[in-house]
Write an enzyme that holds these catalytic residues in place. Structure first.
Site, PDB file in Angstrom:
ATOM      1  N   TYR A   1       0.816  -1.302  -0.019  1.00  0.00           N
ATOM      2  CA  TYR A   1       0.120  -0.030   0.007  1.00  0.00           C
ATOM      3  C   TYR A   1       0.946   1.315   0.188  1.00  0.00           C
ATOM      4  CZ  TYR A   1      -4.184  -2.777   1.157  1.00  0.00           C
ATOM      5  OH  TYR A   1      -5.156  -3.775   1.165  1.00  0.00           O
TER       6      TYR A   1
ATOM      7  N   ASP B   1      -5.701  -6.761   5.771  1.00  0.00           N
ATOM      8  CA  ASP B   1      -6.761  -6.164   5.253  1.00  0.00           C
ATOM      9  C   ASP B   1      -7.990  -6.871   4.817  1.00  0.00           C
ATOM     10  OD1 ASP B   1      -8.534  -4.143   4.189  1.00  0.00           O
ATOM     11  OD2 ASP B   1      -7.117  -3.550   2.683  1.00  0.00           O
TER      12      ASP B   1
END
Ligand code: NAD
Length: 351
Positions: A135, A242
């Site tokens: 990310y 996530d």
């Protein structure tokens, strides 16, 4: 004790209002100040993380966040989108450790899509690294190749110290629980996570009382559904965490029940429900505020070191459930369907 309250978008304002109501009912002298973030930040100041909001969050001891995002912002340039505000505040506050407990309340066993015997008594803590991985890794972007074709690039990277500090959080939490850590990686294919596994093994030597196991992420996704009670603490990187933590949320019946804490090295933290801004139900007073209320309990436990009041809130939530109060997402035949604000009132009454 100062709390920056950032309601955000969608159902954010509704659910945060309930958590604020519960915190005020404790009457323990918490100072709270509100500021916009996400789409609300963009509307107010042209920035998903306005300077004033960041300054307030930095000055506070803890941050209580609702959620950010709405489909109407999907056409904005990437750096102006609501989610960018969230990624930036996590990075700015150096919140590298995300704790997501997945606990199944006995009253909600039938709200899970899994068989009650598979999930009843479930109590998992997922520890997700939050400021590294694919990310944030550079290089990233979409570019045009010489032949005119477009190419997208993201970079998965972790250094040793980043892995070590998140591993330490997981081992420390396991010491206060059932002393089992399962480290999730994809070490058979990805070098980044090969290093992850090596560092976890090295670190485990400092915690001989804790049993360390390893699991590939694809197997972990399967095991969470097949036999979730085998896990105590699960530790993993940003992208795997996530996905796995959302999967774990469904074991508990609804994503509306799952709180989270994101901590820095000094236990300053940002507390928010694990779910998003749910634009599909925003403004209808039907959202489940319990994940946000339980996040406030985590704030008392981890940042303010106030276990007694954290437990008071958690017990009040259990009592409201035992009394039959349910928002639409966890409602089953024979229980009392209430709206978001009424659920907040039920928790305050139970306090
Ligand atoms: P979501 O979590 O907002 O919603 C998924 C589903 O769960 C929806 O059907 C929604 O109605 C339901 N839901 C979520 N929270 C609920 C609650 N408290 N009570 C009852 N039902 C609830 O995820 P999404 O639909 O994929 O994303 C919507 C927006 O949220 C997007 O803009 C996305 O970027 C953003 N988002 C934000 C965060 C965050 O702020 N931390 C996290 C995930 C998604």
């Amino acid at each position: 004790m100062k709390i920056a309250v950032l309601p955000g978008d969608g159902i954010g304002p509704e659910i945060v209002a309930q958590a604020v109501k519960v915190l005020k009912a404790l009457n323990i002298g918490l100072g709270m100040e509100e500021a916009p973030i996400g789409g609300a930040g963009y509307e107010a100041a042209g920035d998903p993380l306005p300077d004033a909001t960041l300054a307030l969050a930095k000055a506070a001891d803890a941050v209580l966040l609702g959620a950010v995002g709405d489909w109407k912002y999907d056409k904005l340039e990437r750096h102006l989108r609501p989610e960018r505000g969230l990624l930036r505040i996590r990075k700015e506050l150096n919140l590298f450790a995300n704790l997501r407990p997945a606990v199944l309340y006995p009253e909600l066993a039938s709200a899970s899509t899994l068989k009650p015997e598979v999930v009843s008594g479930l109590d998992i803590m997922i520890v997700r690294e939050l400021t590294g991985d694919i990310y944030f890794g550079q290089p990233r972007g979409i570019s045009t190749l010489e032949n005119g074709e477009r190419e997208g690039i993201n970079t998965m990277r972790y250094n040793e110290s980043e892995i070590k500090r998140i591993g330490r959080v997981a081992f420390e939490i396991a010491m206060k629980r059932n002393r089992k850590v399962c480290s999730v990686d994809k070490a058979n294919v990805l070098e980044t996570t090969e290093l992850w596994r090596q560092v976890m093994i090295e670190l485990s030597k400092e915690y001989p009382q804790v049993e360390l196991s390893h699991m590939y992420v694809d197997n972990a996704a399967m095991q969470l559904i097949r036999a979730p009670k085998q896990f105590d603490v699960m530790v993993t990187g940003n992208i795997f965490g996530d996905i796995l933590s959302d999967e774990a949320s469904m074991l508990t019946g609804s994503i509306g029940m799952l709180p989270s804490a994101s901590l820095d090295a000094n236990n300053k933290g940002m507390y928010e429900p694990s779910h998003g801004s749910a634009p599909d139900i925003a403004g209808k007073d039907v959202a489940n505020p319990l994940a946000t209320i339980l996040s406030a309990a985590m704030m008392l436990r981890y940042t303010f070191n106030d276990e007694a009041n954290a437990v008071r809130i958690e017990d009040a939530v259990k009592k409201a459930l035992a009394q039959g109060y349910r928002t639409a997402d966890i409602w089953t035949e024979g229980t009392n369907k209430v709206g978001c604000a009424a659920m907040g009132d039920a928790v305050v009454a139970a306090l």
